[in-house]
Design a protein around this motif. Structure first.
Motif, PDB file in Angstrom:
ATOM      1  N   UNK A   1     -48.102  27.506   3.233  1.00 53.27           N
ATOM      2  CA  UNK A   1     -49.148  26.454   3.669  1.00 53.27           C
ATOM      3  C   UNK A   1     -48.507  24.792   3.197  1.00 53.27           C
ATOM      4  N   UNK A   2     -47.703  24.934   2.264  1.00 52.88           N
ATOM      5  CA  UNK A   2     -47.079  23.507   1.732  1.00 52.88           C
ATOM      6  C   UNK A   2     -46.351  22.965   2.844  1.00 52.88           C
ATOM      7  N   UNK A   3     -46.345  21.522   2.662  1.00 54.81           N
ATOM      8  CA  UNK A   3     -46.933  20.593   1.610  1.00 54.81           C
ATOM      9  C   UNK A   3     -48.397  20.321   1.668  1.00 54.81           C
ATOM     10  N   UNK A   4     -49.443  21.113   2.310  1.00 50.43           N
ATOM     11  CA  UNK A   4     -50.624  20.776   2.347  1.00 50.43           C
ATOM     12  C   UNK A   4     -51.354  21.845   1.464  1.00 50.43           C
ATOM     13  N   UNK A   5     -52.465  21.108   0.972  1.00 49.82           N
ATOM     14  CA  UNK A   5     -53.482  21.847   0.179  1.00 49.82           C
ATOM     15  C   UNK A   5     -54.565  22.253   1.086  1.00 49.82           C
ATOM     16  N   UNK A   6     -55.065  21.415   2.043  1.00 52.46           N
ATOM     17  CA  UNK A   6     -55.625  21.737   3.175  1.00 52.46           C
ATOM     18  C   UNK A   6     -54.975  21.648   4.596  1.00 52.46           C
ATOM     19  N   UNK A   7     -54.592  22.618   5.089  1.00 56.08           N
ATOM     20  CA  UNK A   7     -53.671  22.441   6.264  1.00 56.08           C
ATOM     21  C   UNK A   7     -53.852  21.288   7.324  1.00 56.08           C
ATOM     22  N   UNK A   8     -52.790  20.315   7.018  1.00 59.75           N
ATOM     23  CA  UNK A   8     -52.690  19.160   8.128  1.00 59.75           C
ATOM     24  C   UNK A   8     -54.000  18.115   7.910  1.00 59.75           C
ATOM     25  N   UNK A   9     -54.510  18.213   6.717  1.00 57.78           N
ATOM     26  CA  UNK A   9     -55.664  17.427   6.373  1.00 57.78           C
ATOM     27  C   UNK A   9     -55.312  16.664   5.088  1.00 57.78           C
ATOM     28  N   UNK A  10     -54.818  17.468   3.945  1.00 51.83           N
ATOM     29  CA  UNK A  10     -54.902  16.713   2.752  1.00 51.83           C
ATOM     30  C   UNK A  10     -53.542  17.262   2.192  1.00 51.83           C
ATOM     31  N   UNK A  11     -52.619  16.480   1.833  1.00 52.07           N
ATOM     32  CA  UNK A  11     -51.460  17.010   1.097  1.00 52.07           C
ATOM     33  C   UNK A  11     -51.498  17.528  -0.238  1.00 52.07           C
TER      34      UNK A  11
END
Length: 442
Positions: free
Chosen positions: A379-389
């Motif tokens: 999923x990286x570089x996202x902690x919330x996919x395509x919402x929060x890095x």
């Protein structure tokens, strides 16, 4: 070491440690319940002995899992405050429900452990079923939260904040149920084969022991069918990832270029700079067939994603390959055991099968660890996919290498304690006279 790397390393270590006990907490109560049910049905007190022995081992594992789970709950707030601030309205209710399931499991596990001679057999068996159901529900709520991070839904984003939040949306998303089923099957398969491997090892030394023969049969009953179903679940979750996280799917398959008739790669070492895979075995059109049942279907590669949004391809690809390999080995052993069962032959009579079960005992947990690497690193570089890095969610507090080092030492100590306690428990069980027990369990 940067603070971001330290925070990610600490979280990865905590998750890798806790997932072992979470998986055991899901499946071990089912083993206890099956053994106790066989005692109630047959009246053979040796099955009661089996349930009592397993319940003591479960208590040890539950205690350590409770500690590591508590640590994780604090780390979410301390290491990732921006994530909890933004996602709290959606994942908060799921974590609250998981806490309720955990406390239910703890209460009824206490009743189960100390209620052998204090409540009726039916009430005691019911307590064991509640422990098993609570462990499964805990997994459902936590995995649903993780699935939401992979495919966020149920909100609108206004000026960087979540609005019009629907806290039940994660349960209506197909990603959640694909991931939940995959995790539950993995937990039952891994636990079943771990327990089977322990008793297979003891049967190689003492083939005449009824206790170990029945324990082996029960463990394979719990772990064998999930191991056979897991490849089907894996196919469904791969198709879901292809739709909702194409970059993760491309990293899993080390597919650098979008192409029709995309090949399926076995093994290989991805080279991100040259965008090639070395030493891999390529099956032409294989990936297109697996995902779309069409050998000429187009599969998006990593070239369809901005370079800064690529996950670490080599890590994800190798972890995926390891997970699949371990899963196929367990499925083969399950089929081998089932063949013996269909023919009415004793599993303990096949010493090659016993040796295979001993060798494969840890593979289920290797597959779980590798699978979570695919899920999280992919999923990286996202902690919330395509919402929060991930880099935007980490705490600004400096010096994160210090708690990372402290928790590393904590997990090393806990690991040593668990190994020592379980070894003593298994050794004591094997030394005792395994005749029917009539006394109450301590």
């Amino acid at each position: 070491m940067s603070d971001l790397l330290a925070a990610r390393s600490q979280m990865a270590m905590s998750l890798a440690f806790h997932i072992v006990f979470a998986a055991l907490g899901i499946a071990m109560p089912a083993l206890m319940a099956v053994a106790e049910w066989r005692w109630m049905r047959t009246g053979d007190a040796r099955f009661l002995t089996l349930a009592q022995r397993w319940s003591k081992g479960t208590a040890i594992l539950f205690a350590v899992g409770a500690v590591s789970g508590t640590v994780l709950s604090f780390e979410l707030g301390l290491l990732w405050p921006s994530f909890m601030e933004r996602a709290g309205p959606l994942v908060g209710p799921l974590f609250a429900l998981e806490g309720f399931a955990f406390f239910t499991e703890a209460i009824f596990l206490g009743i189960y452990l100390y209620g052998w001679s204090r409540i009726s057999p039916r009430a005691h068996f019911s307590a064991g079923l509640i422990v098993a159901a609570s462990g499964i529900l805990s997994a459902v709520f936590v995995v649903a939260a993780n699935a939401w991070m992979n495919a966020p839904t149920g909100f609108e984003l206004e000026h960087g904040r979540f609005t019009r939040v629907d806290p039940w949306a994660p349960f209506r998303h197909p990603v959640a149920w694909n991931q939940i089923v995959h995790m539950l099957l993995a937990a039952f398969a891994a636990t079943g084969f771990l327990v089977a491997g322990i008793h297979a090892f003891l049967l190689l030394r003492r083939p005449d022991r009824f206790f170990h023969r029945e324990a082996l049969q029960t463990a394979l009953l719990i772990g064998g069918l999930p191991a056979l179903l897991q490849p089907i679940s894996g196919d469904l979750i791969a198709k879901s990832v292809a739709v909702h996280q194409p970059a993760k799917l491309a990293a899993m398959e080390a597919l650098f270029h979008t192409e029709a008739g995309a090949p399926f790669v076995l093994g290989g070492l991805p080279d991100e700079d040259r965008r090639t895979v070395r030493y891999g075995l390529f099956i032409p059109g294989g990936l297109s067939v697996l995902l779309h049942y069409d050998p000429q279907a187009v599969v998006p590669g990593l070239d369809a994603v901005p370079r800064e949004d690529w996950p670490p391809v080599a890590v994800v690809h190798l972890a995926f390959q390891l997970m699949v390999a371990c899963g196929l080995v367990l499925a083969a052993l399950a089929a081998w055991s089932g063949w013996h069962w269909i023919r009415g032959r004793s599993l303990a009579s096949d010493r090659w099968l016993l040796r295979g079960l001993v060798a494969a005992a840890p593979l289920g947990f290797v597959a779980i660890e590798a699978g979570w690497v695919v899920t999280e690193v992919g999923r990286q570089p996202w902690i919330i996919d395509h919402v929060v890095r991930t880099a935007d969610a980490v705490t600004p507090m400096p010096g994160l290498w210090l708690p990372m080092t402290t928790f590393t030492l904590l997990y090393l100590v806990l690991s040593a304690v668990v190994v020592w306690a379980i070894h003593r428990h298994v050794a004591a069980t094997d030394r005792r006279t395994l005749e029917p027990m009539h006394e109450a369990a301590a």
